[in-house]
Design an enzyme around this catalytic site. Structure first.
Site, PDB file in Angstrom:
ATOM      1  N   ASN A  14      31.110  27.141 -67.643  1.00 28.29           N
ATOM      2  CA  ASN A  14      30.762  25.921 -68.373  1.00 28.29           C
ATOM      3  C   ASN A  14      32.044  25.340 -68.985  1.00 28.29           C
ATOM      4  O   ASN A  14      32.726  26.022 -69.762  1.00 28.29           O
ATOM      5  CB  ASN A  14      29.729  26.271 -69.459  1.00 28.29           C
ATOM      6  CG  ASN A  14      29.325  25.069 -70.274  1.00 28.29           C
ATOM      7  OD1 ASN A  14      30.175  24.289 -70.695  1.00 28.29           O
ATOM      8  ND2 ASN A  14      28.043  24.918 -70.526  1.00 28.29           N
ATOM      9  N   HIS A  17      33.737  22.580 -73.254  1.00 28.02           N
ATOM     10  CA  HIS A  17      34.657  22.565 -74.396  1.00 28.02           C
ATOM     11  C   HIS A  17      36.089  22.226 -74.023  1.00 28.02           C
ATOM     12  O   HIS A  17      36.929  22.015 -74.907  1.00 28.02           O
ATOM     13  CB  HIS A  17      34.516  23.852 -75.205  1.00 28.02           C
ATOM     14  CG  HIS A  17      33.121  23.922 -75.780  1.00 28.02           C
ATOM     15  ND1 HIS A  17      32.647  22.957 -76.642  1.00 28.02           N
ATOM     16  CD2 HIS A  17      32.081  24.756 -75.532  1.00 28.02           C
ATOM     17  CE1 HIS A  17      31.371  23.219 -76.934  1.00 28.02           C
ATOM     18  NE2 HIS A  17      31.013  24.305 -76.269  1.00 28.02           N
ATOM     19  N   HIS A  50      27.238  20.129 -69.567  1.00 24.31           N
ATOM     20  CA  HIS A  50      26.086  19.604 -70.307  1.00 24.31           C
ATOM     21  C   HIS A  50      26.403  18.178 -70.736  1.00 24.31           C
ATOM     22  O   HIS A  50      27.289  17.952 -71.554  1.00 24.31           O
ATOM     23  CB  HIS A  50      25.845  20.508 -71.525  1.00 24.31           C
ATOM     24  CG  HIS A  50      24.641  20.156 -72.332  1.00 24.31           C
ATOM     25  ND1 HIS A  50      24.247  20.892 -73.423  1.00 24.31           N
ATOM     26  CD2 HIS A  50      23.736  19.147 -72.239  1.00 24.31           C
ATOM     27  CE1 HIS A  50      23.151  20.367 -73.948  1.00 24.31           C
ATOM     28  NE2 HIS A  50      22.832  19.292 -73.248  1.00 24.31           N
ATOM     29  N   ARG A  52      25.384  15.631 -72.939  1.00 15.82           N
ATOM     30  CA  ARG A  52      24.505  15.457 -74.104  1.00 15.82           C
ATOM     31  C   ARG A  52      24.274  13.981 -74.365  1.00 15.82           C
ATOM     32  O   ARG A  52      25.107  13.137 -74.018  1.00 15.82           O
ATOM     33  CB  ARG A  52      25.132  16.113 -75.348  1.00 15.82           C
ATOM     34  CG  ARG A  52      25.221  17.625 -75.263  1.00 15.82           C
ATOM     35  CD  ARG A  52      25.705  18.217 -76.583  1.00 15.82           C
ATOM     36  NE  ARG A  52      24.625  18.292 -77.530  1.00 15.82           N
ATOM     37  CZ  ARG A  52      23.937  19.413 -77.822  1.00 15.82           C
ATOM     38  NH1 ARG A  52      24.263  20.549 -77.247  1.00 15.82           N
ATOM     39  NH2 ARG A  52      22.955  19.385 -78.678  1.00 15.82           N
ATOM     40  N   ARG A  56      29.155  14.106 -76.777  1.00 16.07           N
ATOM     41  CA  ARG A  56      30.183  14.682 -77.659  1.00 16.07           C
ATOM     42  C   ARG A  56      31.258  15.433 -76.873  1.00 16.07           C
ATOM     43  O   ARG A  56      32.357  15.607 -77.356  1.00 16.07           O
ATOM     44  CB  ARG A  56      29.551  15.605 -78.703  1.00 16.07           C
ATOM     45  CG  ARG A  56      28.979  16.875 -78.135  1.00 16.07           C
ATOM     46  CD  ARG A  56      28.446  17.774 -79.224  1.00 16.07           C
ATOM     47  NE  ARG A  56      27.240  17.245 -79.826  1.00 16.07           N
ATOM     48  CZ  ARG A  56      26.357  18.001 -80.490  1.00 16.07           C
ATOM     49  NH1 ARG A  56      26.598  19.297 -80.651  1.00 16.07           N
ATOM     50  NH2 ARG A  56      25.265  17.496 -80.989  1.00 16.07           N
ATOM     51  N   GLU A  77      23.506  20.448 -66.997  1.00 12.89           N
ATOM     52  CA  GLU A  77      22.545  20.722 -68.071  1.00 12.89           C
ATOM     53  C   GLU A  77      22.206  19.408 -68.740  1.00 12.89           C
ATOM     54  O   GLU A  77      23.108  18.611 -69.064  1.00 12.89           O
ATOM     55  CB  GLU A  77      23.160  21.654 -69.116  1.00 12.89           C
ATOM     56  CG  GLU A  77      23.458  23.035 -68.604  1.00 12.89           C
ATOM     57  CD  GLU A  77      24.200  23.871 -69.642  1.00 12.89           C
ATOM     58  OE1 GLU A  77      24.465  23.373 -70.758  1.00 12.89           O
ATOM     59  OE2 GLU A  77      24.523  25.008 -69.333  1.00 12.89           O
ATOM     60  N   THR A 108      23.069  24.494 -78.149  1.00 13.73           N
ATOM     61  CA  THR A 108      21.655  24.580 -77.783  1.00 13.73           C
ATOM     62  C   THR A 108      21.065  25.830 -78.432  1.00 13.73           C
ATOM     63  O   THR A 108      21.292  26.941 -77.973  1.00 13.73           O
ATOM     64  CB  THR A 108      21.520  24.613 -76.252  1.00 13.73           C
ATOM     65  OG1 THR A 108      22.320  23.573 -75.711  1.00 13.73           O
ATOM     66  CG2 THR A 108      20.079  24.416 -75.828  1.00 13.73           C
ATOM     67  N   GLU A 158      16.716  29.956 -66.729  1.00 14.60           N
ATOM     68  CA  GLU A 158      17.892  30.569 -67.350  1.00 14.60           C
ATOM     69  C   GLU A 158      17.428  31.136 -68.675  1.00 14.60           C
ATOM     70  O   GLU A 158      16.902  30.408 -69.528  1.00 14.60           O
ATOM     71  CB  GLU A 158      19.006  29.535 -67.542  1.00 14.60           C
ATOM     72  CG  GLU A 158      20.245  30.182 -68.166  1.00 14.60           C
ATOM     73  CD  GLU A 158      21.481  29.301 -68.119  1.00 14.60           C
ATOM     74  OE1 GLU A 158      21.618  28.486 -67.186  1.00 14.60           O
ATOM     75  OE2 GLU A 158      22.314  29.454 -69.025  1.00 14.60           O
ATOM     76  N   HIS A 201      24.478  31.970 -72.701  1.00 17.93           N
ATOM     77  CA  HIS A 201      24.690  31.518 -74.084  1.00 17.93           C
ATOM     78  C   HIS A 201      25.252  32.648 -74.931  1.00 17.93           C
ATOM     79  O   HIS A 201      24.646  33.693 -75.068  1.00 17.93           O
ATOM     80  CB  HIS A 201      23.427  30.967 -74.753  1.00 17.93           C
ATOM     81  CG  HIS A 201      23.765  29.960 -75.818  1.00 17.93           C
ATOM     82  ND1 HIS A 201      24.142  30.317 -77.082  1.00 17.93           N
ATOM     83  CD2 HIS A 201      23.852  28.612 -75.770  1.00 17.93           C
ATOM     84  CE1 HIS A 201      24.428  29.226 -77.773  1.00 17.93           C
ATOM     85  NE2 HIS A 201      24.263  28.179 -77.007  1.00 17.93           N
TER      86      HIS A 201
HETATM   87  N1  PXP Z   1      23.584  27.962 -70.520  1.00 17.39           N
HETATM   88  C1  PXP Z   1      23.055  26.885 -71.145  1.00 17.39           C
HETATM   89  C2  PXP Z   1      21.768  26.330 -70.626  1.00 17.39           C
HETATM   90  C3  PXP Z   1      23.726  26.258 -72.210  1.00 17.39           C
HETATM   91  O1  PXP Z   1      23.193  25.173 -72.811  1.00 17.39           O
HETATM   92  C4  PXP Z   1      24.978  26.770 -72.609  1.00 17.39           C
HETATM   93  C5  PXP Z   1      25.738  26.091 -73.709  1.00 17.39           C
HETATM   94  O2  PXP Z   1      26.046  24.806 -73.336  1.00 17.39           O
HETATM   95  C6  PXP Z   1      25.494  27.877 -71.929  1.00 17.39           C
HETATM   96  C7  PXP Z   1      24.766  28.475 -70.908  1.00 17.39           C
HETATM   97  C8  PXP Z   1      26.829  28.453 -72.254  1.00 17.39           C
HETATM   98  O3  PXP Z   1      26.828  28.979 -73.540  1.00 17.39           O
HETATM   99  P1  PXP Z   1      28.216  29.405 -74.186  1.00 17.39           P
HETATM  100  O4  PXP Z   1      29.043  28.154 -74.269  1.00 17.39           O
HETATM  101  O5  PXP Z   1      27.827  29.963 -75.509  1.00 17.39           O
HETATM  102  O6  PXP Z   1      28.829  30.427 -73.260  1.00 17.39           O
END
Ligand code: PXP
Length: 259
Positions: A14, A17, A50, A52, A56, A77, A108, A158, A201
């Site tokens: 992901n 960030h 994601h 949003r 952001r 996402e 989330t 998920e 997550h």
């Molecule tokens: N899976 C989903 C559906 C999420 O919304 C997120 C956070 O955006 C993640 C995985 C990844 O989580 P993390 O950034 O805490 O590794």
């Protein structure tokens, strides 16, 4: 047990960030698409982003570029809103993961209420599926939610690992055992419903192993930790180390099953 080797566990990186840091200064650097290419070179199986409602981090043009330029499947996402549905149908990513979204949340914070929002979700799942997009629902490891996901016709869920990750941080061993047991049961119940199981997550080098060892899990989606850790170790070696930890957990779990 069966003695069979567990299937390859996919790693979805992901990159939200990377965009968070870019947006802090309003320019183009660091570029999340470049991060996606680097993740691919380091052994990621897919890229997750994601979009949003408040944009952001990831923005619309990132999605456009990620779909057209990266060689890996994109897992988009998004919340179940008409705006996001239109965007998904326009770009047709490989997969869409429907997540709950509240403007004021930092991340989330819980799973989607697939059971409570069943009627709202029916047309979203159907329209995405009809467009050939693989739909997953981000839910807590809870039988009622798994049943709802299955009745909605989503092929994938998920499982939200946030509570497990918090338990790992808390130092409370009983709580950690309980959260891991909840994930394990969710994974086996979900697989029994015919769902493909993903998880994510809050996963880190320190807590990924027990989740990666769950035999029904096909994919982990990991973001914040990997991007933060890359500041110290670089993206390539951070992703490679996560990949190695996942592979080791899988190999050990395969060995335990055949013993
Ligand atoms: N899976 C989903 C559906 C999420 O919304 C997120 C956070 O955006 C993640 C995985 C990844 O989580 P993390 O950034 O805490 O590794």
């Amino acid at each position: 047990m069966s003695g069979q080797r567990l299937h390859h566990l996919r790693l979805g990186v992901n990159i939200d960030h990377v965009a968070t840091i870019r947006n802090a200064r309003g320019g183009d650097h660091p570029d999340p698409v470049r991060a996606a290419h680097a993740a691919a070179a380091a052994g990621a199986d897919g890229i997750t982003a994601h979009l949003r409602e408040d944009r952001r981090h990831i923005r619309d043009h990132d999605i456009e570029q990620l779909v057209s330029e990266i060689g890996l499947p994109l897992n988009l996402e998004m919340a179940a809103t008409d705006e996001m549905l239109k965007i998904a149908l326009r770009h047709k990513p490989h997969a869409v993961c429907i997540v709950p979204e509240r403007r004021e949340e930092v991340t989330t914070e819980g799973g989607l209420d697939a059971a409570g929002q069943h009627n709202h979700l029916v047309p979203f799942v159907a329209r995405l599926r009809d467009a050939g997009i693989r739909v997953s629902l981000f839910i807590n490891p809870d039988r009622r939610q798994l049943e709802a996901a299955s009745s909605l016709g989503a092929p994938v869920v998920e499982l939200h690992t946030g509570a497990y990750a918090h338990a790992a941080d808390s130092g409370d061993a009983a709580l950690l055992d309980a959260e891991l047991a909840r994930l394990a049961l969710g994974a086996s119940d979900g697989a029994a419903f015919g769902l493909e199981i993903h998880a994510g997550h809050g996963l880190t080098f320190d807590n990924v192993t027990p989740v990666a060892a769950l035999p029904q899990v096909f994919e982990l989606n990991i973001g914040h930790f990997l991007i933060g850790e890359a500041i110290f170790g670089g993206l390539d070696s951070t992703i490679k180390r996560m990949r190695a930890l996942m592979d080791k957990a899988r190999a050990e779990a395969s060995g335990a099953r055949s013993a």
